[in-house]
Design a protein around this motif. Structure first.
Motif, PDB file in Angstrom:
ATOM      1  N   PHE A  16      42.661 -26.247  11.983  1.00 53.98           N
ATOM      2  CA  PHE A  16      43.701 -26.312  10.968  1.00 53.98           C
ATOM      3  C   PHE A  16      45.273 -26.314  11.735  1.00 53.98           C
ATOM      4  CE2 PHE A  16      41.325 -25.893   7.170  1.00 53.98           C
ATOM      5  CZ  PHE A  16      40.180 -25.191   7.487  1.00 53.98           C
ATOM      6  N   LEU A  39      47.627 -21.169  -0.690  1.00 55.47           N
ATOM      7  CA  LEU A  39      48.669 -20.022  -0.635  1.00 55.47           C
ATOM      8  C   LEU A  39      48.540 -19.584  -2.151  1.00 55.47           C
ATOM      9  CD1 LEU A  39      50.188 -17.738   0.335  1.00 55.47           C
ATOM     10  CD2 LEU A  39      52.245 -19.247  -0.032  1.00 55.47           C
ATOM     11  N   ARG A  75      55.201 -23.241   8.746  1.00 57.00           N
ATOM     12  CA  ARG A  75      56.032 -22.165   8.337  1.00 57.00           C
ATOM     13  C   ARG A  75      57.247 -22.587   7.867  1.00 57.00           C
ATOM     14  NH1 ARG A  75      56.028 -15.698   9.987  1.00 57.00           N
ATOM     15  NH2 ARG A  75      57.263 -15.245   7.895  1.00 57.00           N
ATOM     16  N   VAL A  93      56.696 -10.178   0.706  1.00 55.79           N
ATOM     17  CA  VAL A  93      57.662 -10.035   1.887  1.00 55.79           C
ATOM     18  C   VAL A  93      57.811  -8.741   2.083  1.00 55.79           C
ATOM     19  CG1 VAL A  93      58.556 -12.256   1.308  1.00 55.79           C
ATOM     20  CG2 VAL A  93      59.685 -10.635   0.562  1.00 55.79           C
ATOM     21  N   TYR A 106      51.961 -14.193  -2.328  1.00 60.61           N
ATOM     22  CA  TYR A 106      52.499 -13.565  -1.146  1.00 60.61           C
ATOM     23  C   TYR A 106      53.622 -12.357  -1.593  1.00 60.61           C
ATOM     24  CZ  TYR A 106      56.831 -16.529  -1.566  1.00 60.61           C
ATOM     25  OH  TYR A 106      57.847 -17.045  -1.512  1.00 60.61           O
ATOM     26  N   TYR A 161      54.918  -9.033   6.122  1.00 61.98           N
ATOM     27  CA  TYR A 161      54.587 -10.217   4.802  1.00 61.98           C
ATOM     28  C   TYR A 161      52.986  -9.952   5.048  1.00 61.98           C
ATOM     29  CZ  TYR A 161      59.107 -12.329   5.699  1.00 61.98           C
ATOM     30  OH  TYR A 161      60.530 -12.739   5.803  1.00 61.98           O
ATOM     31  N   GLN A 165      60.201 -15.436  11.160  1.00 67.72           N
ATOM     32  CA  GLN A 165      59.874 -16.701  10.804  1.00 67.72           C
ATOM     33  C   GLN A 165      58.997 -17.369  11.578  1.00 67.72           C
ATOM     34  OE1 GLN A 165      62.418 -19.837   9.308  1.00 67.72           O
ATOM     35  NE2 GLN A 165      63.816 -18.392   8.380  1.00 67.72           N
ATOM     36  N   ASN A 166      59.200 -17.183  12.816  1.00 63.58           N
ATOM     37  CA  ASN A 166      58.051 -18.050  13.922  1.00 63.58           C
ATOM     38  C   ASN A 166      56.996 -17.089  14.272  1.00 63.58           C
ATOM     39  OD1 ASN A 166      60.025 -16.539  15.509  1.00 63.58           O
ATOM     40  ND2 ASN A 166      60.759 -18.260  16.476  1.00 63.58           N
ATOM     41  N   TYR A 169      45.242 -16.408   0.628  1.00 60.81           N
ATOM     42  CA  TYR A 169      44.513 -17.840   0.293  1.00 60.81           C
ATOM     43  C   TYR A 169      43.601 -17.830  -0.387  1.00 60.81           C
ATOM     44  CZ  TYR A 169      48.472 -18.243   3.827  1.00 60.81           C
ATOM     45  OH  TYR A 169      49.704 -18.057   4.305  1.00 60.81           O
ATOM     46  N   PHE A 191      59.964 -20.700   6.002  1.00 60.04           N
ATOM     47  CA  PHE A 191      60.680 -19.516   5.377  1.00 60.04           C
ATOM     48  C   PHE A 191      59.497 -18.441   5.363  1.00 60.04           C
ATOM     49  CE2 PHE A 191      63.544 -22.604   4.148  1.00 60.04           C
ATOM     50  CZ  PHE A 191      64.954 -22.079   4.636  1.00 60.04           C
ATOM     51  N   ASN A 192      59.014 -18.244   4.058  1.00 57.60           N
ATOM     52  CA  ASN A 192      58.148 -17.115   3.940  1.00 57.60           C
ATOM     53  C   ASN A 192      56.658 -17.565   3.736  1.00 57.60           C
ATOM     54  OD1 ASN A 192      60.190 -15.002   4.005  1.00 57.60           O
ATOM     55  ND2 ASN A 192      60.573 -15.240   1.973  1.00 57.60           N
ATOM     56  N   LYS A 193      56.466 -19.061   3.917  1.00 61.33           N
ATOM     57  CA  LYS A 193      55.185 -19.392   3.490  1.00 61.33           C
ATOM     58  C   LYS A 193      54.652 -20.247   4.559  1.00 61.33           C
ATOM     59  CE  LYS A 193      56.770 -19.880  -1.492  1.00 61.33           C
ATOM     60  NZ  LYS A 193      56.878 -20.888  -2.420  1.00 61.33           N
ATOM     61  N   PHE A 194      53.264 -20.083   4.750  1.00 61.26           N
ATOM     62  CA  PHE A 194      52.570 -21.084   5.560  1.00 61.26           C
ATOM     63  C   PHE A 194      51.868 -22.075   4.792  1.00 61.26           C
ATOM     64  CE2 PHE A 194      52.557 -19.327   9.938  1.00 61.26           C
ATOM     65  CZ  PHE A 194      52.575 -18.007   9.635  1.00 61.26           C
ATOM     66  N   TYR A 195      51.951 -23.347   5.209  1.00 62.35           N
ATOM     67  CA  TYR A 195      51.293 -24.404   4.473  1.00 62.35           C
ATOM     68  C   TYR A 195      50.181 -25.122   5.401  1.00 62.35           C
ATOM     69  CZ  TYR A 195      54.930 -24.292   1.146  1.00 62.35           C
ATOM     70  OH  TYR A 195      56.057 -23.708   0.057  1.00 62.35           O
ATOM     71  N   PHE A 196      49.162 -25.169   5.067  1.00 61.99           N
ATOM     72  CA  PHE A 196      48.026 -25.575   5.937  1.00 61.99           C
ATOM     73  C   PHE A 196      47.567 -26.978   5.680  1.00 61.99           C
ATOM     74  CE2 PHE A 196      46.549 -21.827   8.256  1.00 61.99           C
ATOM     75  CZ  PHE A 196      47.343 -20.939   7.371  1.00 61.99           C
ATOM     76  N   GLY A 197      47.192 -27.773   7.022  1.00 64.36           N
ATOM     77  CA  GLY A 197      46.518 -28.975   6.646  1.00 64.36           C
ATOM     78  C   GLY A 197      45.050 -28.880   6.211  1.00 64.36           C
ATOM     79  N   ASN A 229      60.011 -24.538  10.826  1.00 68.97           N
ATOM     80  CA  ASN A 229      60.410 -24.438  12.118  1.00 68.97           C
ATOM     81  C   ASN A 229      59.268 -23.613  12.839  1.00 68.97           C
ATOM     82  OD1 ASN A 229      60.274 -21.711  10.908  1.00 68.97           O
ATOM     83  ND2 ASN A 229      62.276 -21.363  11.183  1.00 68.97           N
ATOM     84  N   TYR A 230      57.974 -23.726  12.464  1.00 70.29           N
ATOM     85  CA  TYR A 230      57.136 -22.838  13.336  1.00 70.29           C
ATOM     86  C   TYR A 230      55.727 -23.513  12.907  1.00 70.29           C
ATOM     87  CZ  TYR A 230      53.696 -19.406  14.780  1.00 70.29           C
ATOM     88  OH  TYR A 230      52.843 -18.758  15.374  1.00 70.29           O
ATOM     89  N   GLU A 266      51.272 -21.693  -4.124  1.00 77.79           N
ATOM     90  CA  GLU A 266      50.715 -22.945  -4.657  1.00 77.79           C
ATOM     91  C   GLU A 266      49.829 -22.787  -5.839  1.00 77.79           C
ATOM     92  OE1 GLU A 266      49.897 -25.872  -1.255  1.00 77.79           O
ATOM     93  OE2 GLU A 266      49.527 -23.827  -0.179  1.00 77.79           O
ATOM     94  N   GLY A 278      41.560 -27.270   2.806  1.00 77.66           N
ATOM     95  CA  GLY A 278      42.445 -26.468   3.734  1.00 77.66           C
ATOM     96  C   GLY A 278      42.342 -24.837   3.033  1.00 77.66           C
ATOM     97  N   LEU A 279      43.549 -24.163   3.529  1.00 72.18           N
ATOM     98  CA  LEU A 279      43.799 -22.948   2.871  1.00 72.18           C
ATOM     99  C   LEU A 279      45.077 -23.149   2.071  1.00 72.18           C
ATOM    100  CD1 LEU A 279      43.428 -21.497   6.467  1.00 72.18           C
ATOM    101  CD2 LEU A 279      42.558 -20.148   4.596  1.00 72.18           C
TER     102      LEU A 279
END
Lengths: 113, 110
Positions: free
Chosen positions: B89, A45, B93, A50, A48, A31, A98-99, A35, B95-101, B31-32, A59, A42-43
């Motif tokens: 920050f 997106l 996460r 995969v 991206y 991946y 994912q994590n 950003y 799925f495939n995306k990170f969302y940030f504060g 989930n992360y 976004e 913040g950051l």
């Protein structure tokens, strides 16, 4: 092991010019993402990927294009630069599960005049 | 899509005090939850993370708690030091995306 490498570190563009921000990673991560970082926001997106040959919008995708021809590289193209695209841009890569964390490049500070 | 809110935007503490930063998220599929520290002019770097099947995680002076039911997670820094001064920050996460504060600027006064 260099991690995630971005070039250039700084860039000044005139309105309407185009350019490509380069991003490369040597960790064999599936991946990759781009950003933009603006004060107080913040950051966010932009786009991206995969895996090689697969990209998708984030976004704030308008005004930017990406491609992923290899696992290692994920360039970001500004088609016609606008002052609203003045920002700091970060590329990141993630192993794929994912994590797991995102590893960031050192950033590109872009100014559009 | 996911929405991550972070508070406070600035936090000033005396050296040795504790600091707490809070975040909420909206999508139960996330989930992360990593936390990143960004020093001035540098890239964000991971300091601690937590997965959705864990309620709390600690690493020396840093701890993170997660309440999945309420969809919020928090960063706790104890015995703060001047070198903890930075922007922090939170992220989720999905799925495939990170969302940030939007970030918290922490200032630790000597």
């Amino acid at each position: 092991n260099a991690g995630v490498t971005q070039t250039p570190k700084f860039q000044v563009l005139k309105t309407g010019q185009s350019m490509t921000l380069q991003c490369a990673q040597d960790m064999n991560h599936e991946y990759m993402s781009w950003y933009r970082q603006d004060p107080g926001m913040g950051l966010r997106l932009i786009h991206y990927s995969v895996g090689a040959g697969i990209t998708d919008q984030g976004e704030v995708p308008n005004g930017y294009n990406v491609s992923r021809s290899t696992t290692e590289d994920f360039p970001l193209r500004l088609l016609s630069a606008a002052p609203s695209q003045t920002s700091v841009y970060f590329c990141a890569s993630t192993l794929g599960a994912q994590n797991t964390e995102a590893f960031f490049g050192q950033g590109t500070r872009l100014t559009v005049v | 899509g996911e929405n991550v809110e972070q508070h406070p935007s600035t936090l000033s503490v005396q050296e040795g005090d504790s600091a707490v930063i809070k975040c909420t998220y909206s999508d139960s599929a996330s989930n992360y939850f990593p936390w990143y520290k960004q020093e001035l002019g540098k890239r964000p770097q991971l300091i601690i993370d937590i997965r959705s099947n864990v309620g709390e995680k600690k690493d020396q002076r840093i701890a993170v708690t997660l309440n999945k039911t309420a969809k919020h997670f928090s960063l706790h820094i104890t015995e703060t030091q001047p070198e903890d001064s930075a922007v922090y920050f939170c992220a989720s996460r999905n799925f495939n995306k990170f969302y940030f504060g939007s970030g918290t600027k922490l200032n630790v006064k000597p």
